[in-house]
Structures are given as C-alpha cells and as structure tokens.
Design an enzyme around this catalytic site. Structure first.
Site, PDB file in Angstrom:
ATOM      1  N   ASP A 148      48.473  46.099  40.308  1.00 39.62           N
ATOM      2  CA  ASP A 148      49.163  45.360  41.547  1.00 39.62           C
ATOM      3  C   ASP A 148      50.315  45.809  41.806  1.00 39.62           C
ATOM      4  O   ASP A 148      51.204  46.303  41.094  1.00 39.62           O
ATOM      5  CB  ASP A 148      49.301  44.009  41.064  1.00 39.62           C
ATOM      6  CG  ASP A 148      49.163  42.841  42.433  1.00 39.62           C
ATOM      7  OD1 ASP A 148      48.874  43.366  43.385  1.00 39.62           O
ATOM      8  OD2 ASP A 148      49.571  41.705  42.125  1.00 39.62           O
ATOM      9  N   GLY A 149      50.836  45.584  43.118  1.00 35.35           N
ATOM     10  CA  GLY A 149      51.992  45.977  43.704  1.00 35.35           C
ATOM     11  C   GLY A 149      52.247  47.252  44.410  1.00 35.35           C
ATOM     12  O   GLY A 149      53.222  47.599  45.133  1.00 35.35           O
ATOM     13  N   ARG A 178      51.128  50.064  54.013  1.00 37.17           N
ATOM     14  CA  ARG A 178      50.626  49.634  52.648  1.00 37.17           C
ATOM     15  C   ARG A 178      49.936  50.917  51.925  1.00 37.17           C
ATOM     16  O   ARG A 178      49.904  50.944  50.797  1.00 37.17           O
ATOM     17  CB  ARG A 178      49.860  48.366  52.589  1.00 37.17           C
ATOM     18  CG  ARG A 178      50.762  47.210  53.135  1.00 37.17           C
ATOM     19  CD  ARG A 178      49.898  46.174  53.337  1.00 37.17           C
ATOM     20  NE  ARG A 178      48.904  46.049  52.168  1.00 37.17           N
ATOM     21  CZ  ARG A 178      49.251  45.015  51.037  1.00 37.17           C
ATOM     22  NH1 ARG A 178      50.461  44.697  51.161  1.00 37.17           N
ATOM     23  NH2 ARG A 178      48.398  44.858  50.116  1.00 37.17           N
ATOM     24  N   HIS A 198      48.705  52.602  47.876  1.00 38.02           N
ATOM     25  CA  HIS A 198      47.291  52.748  47.352  1.00 38.02           C
ATOM     26  C   HIS A 198      47.090  54.399  46.973  1.00 38.02           C
ATOM     27  O   HIS A 198      46.601  54.352  45.763  1.00 38.02           O
ATOM     28  CB  HIS A 198      46.187  52.441  48.314  1.00 38.02           C
ATOM     29  CG  HIS A 198      46.334  51.009  48.468  1.00 38.02           C
ATOM     30  ND1 HIS A 198      46.465  49.763  47.639  1.00 38.02           N
ATOM     31  CD2 HIS A 198      46.221  50.243  49.752  1.00 38.02           C
ATOM     32  CE1 HIS A 198      46.562  48.674  48.325  1.00 38.02           C
ATOM     33  NE2 HIS A 198      46.453  49.124  49.459  1.00 38.02           N
ATOM     34  N   SER A 251      39.190  43.769  44.222  1.00 41.67           N
ATOM     35  CA  SER A 251      38.298  42.534  43.991  1.00 41.67           C
ATOM     36  C   SER A 251      37.392  42.073  45.001  1.00 41.67           C
ATOM     37  O   SER A 251      37.670  42.485  46.079  1.00 41.67           O
ATOM     38  CB  SER A 251      39.497  41.439  43.628  1.00 41.67           C
ATOM     39  OG  SER A 251      40.063  40.929  45.096  1.00 41.67           O
ATOM     40  N   GLU A 257      37.694  39.429  46.570  1.00 41.91           N
ATOM     41  CA  GLU A 257      38.475  38.682  47.609  1.00 41.91           C
ATOM     42  C   GLU A 257      39.328  39.899  48.446  1.00 41.91           C
ATOM     43  O   GLU A 257      39.493  39.461  49.628  1.00 41.91           O
ATOM     44  CB  GLU A 257      39.460  37.763  46.763  1.00 41.91           C
ATOM     45  CG  GLU A 257      38.760  36.554  46.331  1.00 41.91           C
ATOM     46  CD  GLU A 257      38.178  36.661  44.921  1.00 41.91           C
ATOM     47  OE1 GLU A 257      38.375  37.879  44.211  1.00 41.91           O
ATOM     48  OE2 GLU A 257      37.438  35.873  44.764  1.00 41.91           O
ATOM     49  N   LEU A 266      37.585  58.131  25.628  1.00 45.75           N
ATOM     50  CA  LEU A 266      38.065  56.994  26.271  1.00 45.75           C
ATOM     51  C   LEU A 266      36.925  56.440  27.188  1.00 45.75           C
ATOM     52  O   LEU A 266      36.512  57.414  28.078  1.00 45.75           O
ATOM     53  CB  LEU A 266      39.367  57.163  27.165  1.00 45.75           C
ATOM     54  CG  LEU A 266      39.725  55.850  28.036  1.00 45.75           C
ATOM     55  CD1 LEU A 266      40.332  54.664  27.216  1.00 45.75           C
ATOM     56  CD2 LEU A 266      40.922  56.396  28.888  1.00 45.75           C
ATOM     57  N   ARG A 310      49.667  43.220  33.674  1.00 42.36           N
ATOM     58  CA  ARG A 310      49.501  43.040  34.928  1.00 42.36           C
ATOM     59  C   ARG A 310      50.720  43.453  35.595  1.00 42.36           C
ATOM     60  O   ARG A 310      51.708  43.034  35.034  1.00 42.36           O
ATOM     61  CB  ARG A 310      49.500  41.762  35.510  1.00 42.36           C
ATOM     62  CG  ARG A 310      49.170  41.644  37.247  1.00 42.36           C
ATOM     63  CD  ARG A 310      48.799  40.057  37.666  1.00 42.36           C
ATOM     64  NE  ARG A 310      48.650  40.241  39.173  1.00 42.36           N
ATOM     65  CZ  ARG A 310      47.810  39.754  39.737  1.00 42.36           C
ATOM     66  NH1 ARG A 310      46.987  38.667  39.227  1.00 42.36           N
ATOM     67  NH2 ARG A 310      47.677  39.912  41.309  1.00 42.36           N
ATOM     68  N   GLU A 319      45.782  39.148  24.590  1.00 47.04           N
ATOM     69  CA  GLU A 319      47.241  38.981  24.851  1.00 47.04           C
ATOM     70  C   GLU A 319      47.634  39.247  26.322  1.00 47.04           C
ATOM     71  O   GLU A 319      47.084  40.597  26.729  1.00 47.04           O
ATOM     72  CB  GLU A 319      48.013  39.815  23.714  1.00 47.04           C
ATOM     73  CG  GLU A 319      47.845  39.266  22.463  1.00 47.04           C
ATOM     74  CD  GLU A 319      48.156  38.051  22.054  1.00 47.04           C
ATOM     75  OE1 GLU A 319      49.061  37.464  22.662  1.00 47.04           O
ATOM     76  OE2 GLU A 319      47.576  37.387  21.124  1.00 47.04           O
TER      77      GLU A 319
HETATM   78  C1  IPE Z   1      44.176  41.483  42.283  1.00 50.23           C
HETATM   79  O1  IPE Z   1      45.506  41.825  43.091  1.00 50.23           O
HETATM   80  C2  IPE Z   1      43.246  42.728  42.766  1.00 50.23           C
HETATM   81  C3  IPE Z   1      43.540  43.970  42.247  1.00 50.23           C
HETATM   82  C4  IPE Z   1      44.531  44.453  41.586  1.00 50.23           C
HETATM   83  C5  IPE Z   1      42.602  44.890  42.693  1.00 50.23           C
HETATM   84  P1  IPE Z   1      45.657  41.096  44.456  1.00 50.23           P
HETATM   85  O2  IPE Z   1      46.796  41.697  45.046  1.00 50.23           O
HETATM   86  O3  IPE Z   1      44.461  40.950  45.357  1.00 50.23           O
HETATM   87  O4  IPE Z   1      45.767  39.422  43.948  1.00 50.23           O
HETATM   88  P2  IPE Z   1      46.460  38.104  44.581  1.00 50.23           P
HETATM   89  O5  IPE Z   1      45.845  37.981  45.865  1.00 50.23           O
HETATM   90  O6  IPE Z   1      48.032  38.588  44.542  1.00 50.23           O
HETATM   91  O7  IPE Z   1      46.131  37.173  43.584  1.00 50.23           O
HETATM   92  C1  IPE Z   2      46.971  46.206  44.354  1.00 49.33           C
HETATM   93  O1  IPE Z   2      48.133  46.279  45.271  1.00 49.33           O
HETATM   94  C2  IPE Z   2      46.099  47.056  44.953  1.00 49.33           C
HETATM   95  C3  IPE Z   2      44.653  46.147  45.358  1.00 49.33           C
HETATM   96  C4  IPE Z   2      44.734  45.208  45.500  1.00 49.33           C
HETATM   97  C5  IPE Z   2      43.780  47.000  46.140  1.00 49.33           C
HETATM   98  P1  IPE Z   2      48.312  45.248  46.248  1.00 49.33           P
HETATM   99  O2  IPE Z   2      47.516  45.967  47.772  1.00 49.33           O
HETATM  100  O3  IPE Z   2      47.656  44.090  46.207  1.00 49.33           O
HETATM  101  O4  IPE Z   2      49.791  45.328  46.512  1.00 49.33           O
HETATM  102  P2  IPE Z   2      50.877  43.948  46.915  1.00 49.33           P
HETATM  103  O5  IPE Z   2      50.372  43.226  45.535  1.00 49.33           O
HETATM  104  O6  IPE Z   2      50.633  43.365  48.043  1.00 49.33           O
HETATM  105  O7  IPE Z   2      52.317  44.669  46.592  1.00 49.33           O
HETATM  106 MG    MG Z   3      48.586  42.441  45.049  1.00 50.56          MG
END
Ligand code: IPE
Ligand code: IPE
Ligand code: MG
Length: 261
Positions: free
Chosen positions: A33-34, A47, A51, A79, A81, A145, A202, A221
C-alpha cells in the site's frame, strides 16, 4: 554481479540483520500500500507513477524472499474494491500488470520462483489474464519460492464462493452438513493447499486488513510500517522478520505451556 555473489551478499545481509534461520516465517503476506501517496510525495501529477515504481519494489522483495529461502510470499496487488477506482487508474493498473508479467519472467526463472494467483482472475482483461496464465504455466515447475498475486481478490467474496460450492455439494448429497469442518472450508478457498501466513506486512502506515485473507490471517503476526510501498526494500523486509522473531505466538495457550513444551 553474478548470481552466486549476489546470493552471498544476501546471506551476509541476513546475518547482519540478526535473523534466526531456525525461526523464519514459512509464509509472508503483504499488503502493498501507498503507491498513490508516494507519487504525490515525489511531485508526480499521476498516481500511476507510484504503481509503476511499486513493481520494482515487488521485484526487490520477491528476490530477497527467494534468497532468504522463504516458501510463500502472497501479495495483495488488486482488490475486488479497487475496481471502484477511476477507470483511468484501473486501466493503467491492468497495463502495468501486463507489462510486469512480460518483463519479469526471466527474474522469476532466475530465482526459481513459481507464480500463482488468487482471486477472480477471469474478471481481468482477457489479455492480462492470458499473460498471467502463461507465466503461471512457464514457472509451474520452479520449486523455490511460491509468489502468489492476489488479483481481483476479496476475502469476503472468497468465503462466499467457498460457501456456495459447499452448499452445492450438500444439495447434491456429496457432503453432509456434519462433515463441514475447518479443513473442508480450507479446501474451497482460493488458497487451498497453502499454509496460512505467519506474518502479514502492510506498508504505508494504514493499520487495517482491507478484506485481505480474513480466514487465513487468523493467527498471523501483524506488522505495520509507515514506509510507502515503492520505497520498501530488503532491509524493511528483514526488519519485519526480525520483529516477527521477537513475538511469542501462543495460539491460545499460555506462556508457561509453551516454555514447558
Ligand atoms: C488494499 O489497499 C488493496 C491493495 C493493496 C491491493 P487499498 O489502498 O485499496 O485499501 P484501503 O482502501 O486503504 O483500505
Ligand atoms: C496500493 O497503493 C496499490 C493498489 C491498491 C492497487 P494505493 O494505490 O492504494 O496507494 P495509496 O494508498 O492511495 O497511497
Ligand atoms: Mg491504498
């Protein structure tokens, strides 16, 4: 640097990181994430750049995990979502997936990595799905792996599908309600046959599960780091494993019971 030297460097790093080779997690799950925040922080207009750079972080962590001798690495890449994001971002993510699958095959082969996928992969654009299947097939005989990509994955959806399949078998009379146990549920999840994650990492500072492996993380954990995914590196992975090795996993028992065993 050739592969043999590379491997020595990693082994040295593991020692430097103070990791105990006897207590390595067998399976690490990661919520990558991030990416979006990283792109913003770096001053990129889109953004999507986050990626793209995130793929490089995944390559680093996969290679480091293979060098550490981990058996399973399962990463949340998209995801159920995430389909609700703006179409331009979803399209860009699907293109990045395609390009990464094309580009990363030699690295996967070189590290003896077997690629797998969990989630509704049939809902991916057909070109991406085909490419995914071809890389899965090409790496199927690798026995190092196992890297599993969670794509169009949602844990609640996974459980609904498992319940539906079990209900179908009950309706057909091939399974009795009394025979539905944890093992039977396991067998109907996308992760059938895979051990549960020992450690879930995470990145990006968010402290939530976001519909990831809710069943399988029962006794994992949890490790949260503020580092944004595109910046995550082998040192971050070693730190997470070092933190894991300091935890006492009790599985409902008491400390006294564990030390007596
Ligand atoms: C979770 O991250 C899904 C992935 C890393 C692929 P999101 O950025 O979609 O999650 P929320 O919306 O912050 O919970
Ligand atoms: C995780 O990074 C990648 C995916 C969910 C596909 P984000 O795209 O959620 O990045 P932030 O959380 O908005 O920074
Ligand atoms: Mg995110």
């Amino acid at each position: 640097m050739n592969a043999a030297v590379d491997s020595k460097v990693f082994k040295a790093n593991r020692l430097n990181a103070g990791l105990d080779p006897e207590h390595m997690p067998e399976h690490i799950a990661v919520i990558m994430d991030g990416n979006g925040r990283w792109a913003k922080q770096q001053g990129f207009m889109s953004r999507v750049r986050g990626h793209e750079v995130g793929v490089e972080a995944l390559r680093r962590i996969t290679t480091a995990s293979a060098e550490l001798g981990l058996n399973y690495l399962t990463v949340y890449a998209f995801s159920t979502e995430n389909w609700n994001r703006p179409k331009a971002e979803v399209d860009a993510l699907m293109n990045i997936l395609m390009t990464a699958l094309e580009k990363e095959l030699p690295t996967l082969m070189g590290n003896n990595v077997r690629l797998c996928a969990i989630g509704n992969v049939e809902t991916l654009p057909s070109k991406a799905n085909k490419k995914l299947m071809s890389v899965i097939q090409a790496t199927a005989k690798n026995d190092g792996l196992t890297l599993t990509l969670a794509l169009s994955y949602g844990s609640q959806d996974e459980m609904v599908q498992a319940i539906r399949k079990i209900a179908q078998k009950v309706a057909e009379g091939t399974i009795l309600p009394a025979d539905i146990n944890e093992a039977a549920v396991e067998q109907h999840l996308f992760t059938a046959g895979m051990p549960h994650p020992d450690l879930m990492i995470r990145t990006s500072g968010e402290q939530r599960i976001s519909n990831y492996m809710l069943w399988q993380l029962a006794y994992a954990e949890l490790y949260f780091t503020p580092v944004l995914w595109p910046d995550f590196d082998a040192t971050g992975l070693y730190d997470a494993i070092a933190a894991f090795q300091k935890r006492e996993r009790r599985f409902g028992q008491t400390t006294e019971q564990l030390t007596a065993e």
